[in-house]
Design a protein around this motif. Structure first.
Motif, PDB file in Angstrom:
ATOM      1  N   LEU A 157      85.744  40.954  33.618  1.00 53.64           N
ATOM      2  CA  LEU A 157      86.316  42.270  33.290  1.00 53.64           C
ATOM      3  C   LEU A 157      86.091  42.425  31.870  1.00 53.64           C
ATOM      4  O   LEU A 157      86.384  41.530  31.280  1.00 53.64           O
ATOM      5  N   ASP A 158      85.455  43.634  31.383  1.00 56.53           N
ATOM      6  CA  ASP A 158      85.769  43.859  30.158  1.00 56.53           C
ATOM      7  C   ASP A 158      85.522  45.482  29.915  1.00 56.53           C
ATOM      8  O   ASP A 158      84.929  46.272  30.540  1.00 56.53           O
ATOM      9  N   THR A 200      83.959  46.872  27.350  1.00 60.15           N
ATOM     10  CA  THR A 200      82.713  47.246  26.545  1.00 60.15           C
ATOM     11  C   THR A 200      81.635  47.057  27.662  1.00 60.15           C
ATOM     12  O   THR A 200      81.079  45.961  28.030  1.00 60.15           O
ATOM     13  N   HIS A 254      81.434  27.413  23.025  1.00 57.80           N
ATOM     14  CA  HIS A 254      81.407  28.285  24.088  1.00 57.80           C
ATOM     15  C   HIS A 254      81.301  27.582  25.469  1.00 57.80           C
ATOM     16  O   HIS A 254      82.297  27.726  26.112  1.00 57.80           O
ATOM     17  N   TYR A 313      98.405  41.899  30.415  1.00 60.05           N
ATOM     18  CA  TYR A 313      97.143  42.595  30.858  1.00 60.05           C
ATOM     19  C   TYR A 313      96.669  41.529  32.160  1.00 60.05           C
ATOM     20  O   TYR A 313      96.012  42.080  32.884  1.00 60.05           O
ATOM     21  N   THR A 330      85.900  39.287  28.933  1.00 60.00           N
ATOM     22  CA  THR A 330      85.091  38.218  29.047  1.00 60.00           C
ATOM     23  C   THR A 330      83.991  38.241  28.159  1.00 60.00           C
ATOM     24  O   THR A 330      83.403  37.142  27.562  1.00 60.00           O
ATOM     25  N   GLY A 331      83.884  39.208  27.444  1.00 56.56           N
ATOM     26  CA  GLY A 331      82.909  39.463  26.345  1.00 56.56           C
ATOM     27  C   GLY A 331      81.572  38.851  26.903  1.00 56.56           C
ATOM     28  O   GLY A 331      80.976  39.710  27.543  1.00 56.56           O
ATOM     29  N   SER A 344      86.210  48.057  32.792  1.00 52.79           N
ATOM     30  CA  SER A 344      87.566  48.851  32.775  1.00 52.79           C
ATOM     31  C   SER A 344      88.551  48.221  31.507  1.00 52.79           C
ATOM     32  O   SER A 344      88.361  47.090  31.186  1.00 52.79           O
ATOM     33  N   PHE A 375      82.870  34.312  28.468  1.00 55.46           N
ATOM     34  CA  PHE A 375      83.759  32.989  28.258  1.00 55.46           C
ATOM     35  C   PHE A 375      85.125  33.269  28.597  1.00 55.46           C
ATOM     36  O   PHE A 375      85.771  34.201  27.940  1.00 55.46           O
ATOM     37  N   GLU A 396      94.403  47.067  31.433  1.00 57.67           N
ATOM     38  CA  GLU A 396      95.650  47.845  31.671  1.00 57.67           C
ATOM     39  C   GLU A 396      95.526  48.624  32.812  1.00 57.67           C
ATOM     40  O   GLU A 396      96.351  49.122  33.672  1.00 57.67           O
ATOM     41  N   ARG A 445      90.334  34.272  26.895  1.00 51.68           N
ATOM     42  CA  ARG A 445      90.130  33.568  25.608  1.00 51.68           C
ATOM     43  C   ARG A 445      89.611  34.575  24.431  1.00 51.68           C
ATOM     44  O   ARG A 445      89.194  35.439  24.695  1.00 51.68           O
ATOM     45  N   ALA A 446      90.637  34.548  23.335  1.00 50.73           N
ATOM     46  CA  ALA A 446      90.464  35.407  22.505  1.00 50.73           C
ATOM     47  C   ALA A 446      90.309  36.783  22.527  1.00 50.73           C
ATOM     48  O   ALA A 446      89.483  37.648  22.203  1.00 50.73           O
ATOM     49  N   VAL A 447      91.287  37.160  23.366  1.00 47.29           N
ATOM     50  CA  VAL A 447      91.556  38.618  23.581  1.00 47.29           C
ATOM     51  C   VAL A 447      92.599  39.465  23.059  1.00 47.29           C
ATOM     52  O   VAL A 447      92.298  40.354  22.422  1.00 47.29           O
TER      53      VAL A 447
HETATM   54  N1  SAM Z   1      86.467  36.117  26.202  1.00 52.43           N
HETATM   55  C1  SAM Z   1      85.346  36.174  25.245  1.00 52.43           C
HETATM   56  C2  SAM Z   1      85.172  34.901  24.137  1.00 52.43           C
HETATM   57  O1  SAM Z   1      86.165  33.985  24.033  1.00 52.43           O
HETATM   58  O2  SAM Z   1      84.276  34.799  23.657  1.00 52.43           O
HETATM   59  C3  SAM Z   1      85.284  37.274  24.559  1.00 52.43           C
HETATM   60  C4  SAM Z   1      86.148  37.490  23.372  1.00 52.43           C
HETATM   61  S1  SAM Z   1      86.145  38.881  22.493  1.00 52.43           S
HETATM   62  C5  SAM Z   1      86.998  38.635  20.722  1.00 52.43           C
HETATM   63  C6  SAM Z   1      87.252  40.029  23.161  1.00 52.43           C
HETATM   64  C7  SAM Z   1      86.748  40.890  24.363  1.00 52.43           C
HETATM   65  O3  SAM Z   1      88.044  41.403  24.948  1.00 52.43           O
HETATM   66  C8  SAM Z   1      85.913  41.845  23.997  1.00 52.43           C
HETATM   67  O4  SAM Z   1      84.622  41.736  24.667  1.00 52.43           O
HETATM   68  C9  SAM Z   1      86.358  43.092  24.301  1.00 52.43           C
HETATM   69  O5  SAM Z   1      85.634  44.325  24.876  1.00 52.43           O
HETATM   70  C10 SAM Z   1      87.639  42.737  25.460  1.00 52.43           C
HETATM   71  N2  SAM Z   1      88.851  43.475  25.462  1.00 52.43           N
HETATM   72  C11 SAM Z   1      89.681  43.470  24.470  1.00 52.43           C
HETATM   73  N3  SAM Z   1      90.893  44.216  24.988  1.00 52.43           N
HETATM   74  C12 SAM Z   1      90.592  44.469  26.212  1.00 52.43           C
HETATM   75  C13 SAM Z   1      91.515  45.294  27.221  1.00 52.43           C
HETATM   76  N4  SAM Z   1      92.502  45.636  27.087  1.00 52.43           N
HETATM   77  N5  SAM Z   1      90.709  45.339  28.411  1.00 52.43           N
HETATM   78  C14 SAM Z   1      89.505  44.866  28.839  1.00 52.43           C
HETATM   79  N6  SAM Z   1      88.695  44.074  27.970  1.00 52.43           N
HETATM   80  C15 SAM Z   1      89.159  44.026  26.505  1.00 52.43           C
END
Ligand code: SAM
Length: 238
Positions: free
Chosen positions: A101-102, A104, A56, A159, A80-81, A127, A84, A130, A148-150
């Motif tokens: 931004l997230d 959740t 991380h 996005y 950002t989760g 939010s 990260f 999109e 990362r990982a989104v």
């Molecule tokens: N970036 C962090 C990391 O690398 O550890 C979190 C990765 S996690 C797998 C994906 C995150 O993206 C989740 O917290 C999810 O809620 C968010 N997410 C996915 N699609 C999204 C969207 N369209 N708008 C905002 N957040 C989004």
């Protein structure tokens, strides 16, 4: 200490980042709170102190080796989760004007707690990307967007690129097979006003291959993008 701070210091130095004692203490608090919160909310599969430091924190800091972020630059971390790479970048570079931004809410609650405990500030934006990307307050307002990982790069470009000012960059962090993903996303990147500048492939020490793709914003994004979530998912740009 909770995380192996000496190891983290070494990883960071390999990316050209010098972490002082304040930064190391902040990372330690962040790691400890991440592990604590993870017992209540599912934030990350990586919960051991070594894993947190390498996969991380060090992974997030690699951005600073491959992309020059000027003093006081604005950066939005999309999806950002648990923070990260955005929050880790802020610890190393408190001059960055950061928005996290997230979609959740509870993840942002955790981040709020971490920020309070480490004494740093960022804007927290609850939010979907999109939706925020169509809001004038956020559209084309940032020097950098990171993710990362989104999502797959094709969707992720839709996005993220709307947030970036002309002349700014979208920094996409990927593990292996980034080349294939990039080939499938080139048309979308160009339709959104972006141009792939370079990809840096490197080894994250013993954790294996990582890629950082830098996409420059060369022209404004057409107002029809980003489209609503369902459209992006059903009909990704190609
Ligand atoms: N970036 C962090 C990391 O690398 O550890 C979190 C990765 S996690 C797998 C994906 C995150 O993206 C989740 O917290 C999810 O809620 C968010 N997410 C996915 N699609 C999204 C969207 N369209 N708008 C905002 N957040 C989004």
């Amino acid at each position: 200490m909770f995380i192996p701070v000496e190891k983290l210091k070494k990883y960071a130095l390999a990316f050209g980042v010098e972490l002082d004692n304040t930064a190391l203490e902040r990372f330690d608090t962040y790691g400890r709170l991440l592990a604590e919160w993870n017992g209540k909310i599912n934030l990350t599969a990586i919960t051991d102190p070594d894993g947190i430091a390498l996969k991380h924190f060090a992974d997030s800091l690699s951005v600073l080796k491959y992309c020059e972020i000027p003093q006081g630059a604005s950066l939005i971390d999309v999806g950002t989760g648990a923070g990260f790479p955005g929050l880790a970048l802020l610890i190393a570079r408190p001059d960055i004007r950061l928005t996290l931004l997230d979609s959740t809410k509870k993840k942002l609650t955790v981040i709020e707690d971490i920020l309070k405990n480490i004494g740093l500030e960022a804007v927290l934006l609850h939010s979907r990307a999109e939706e925020a990307g169509q809001n004038r307050q956020y559209r084309e307002k940032f020097d950098f967007a990171t993710a990362r990982a989104v999502a797959n790069l094709r969707e992720l470009a839709e996005y993220c690129l709307p947030f970036v000012k002309q002349g700014g960059s979208f920094i996409s962090m990927k593990a292996a097979k980034a080349g294939e993903e990039l080939s499938g996303a080139e048309k979308a990147i160009s339709a959104l006003g972006g141009k792939t500048e370079r990809t840096h492939k490197f080894e994250l020490f013993e954790a294996g291959e990582r890629n950082i793709i830098i996409i420059k914003k060369i022209s404004p994004t057409n107002g029809k993008y980003p489209r609503p979530s369902a459209k992006i998912a059903k009909n990704p740009l190609e």
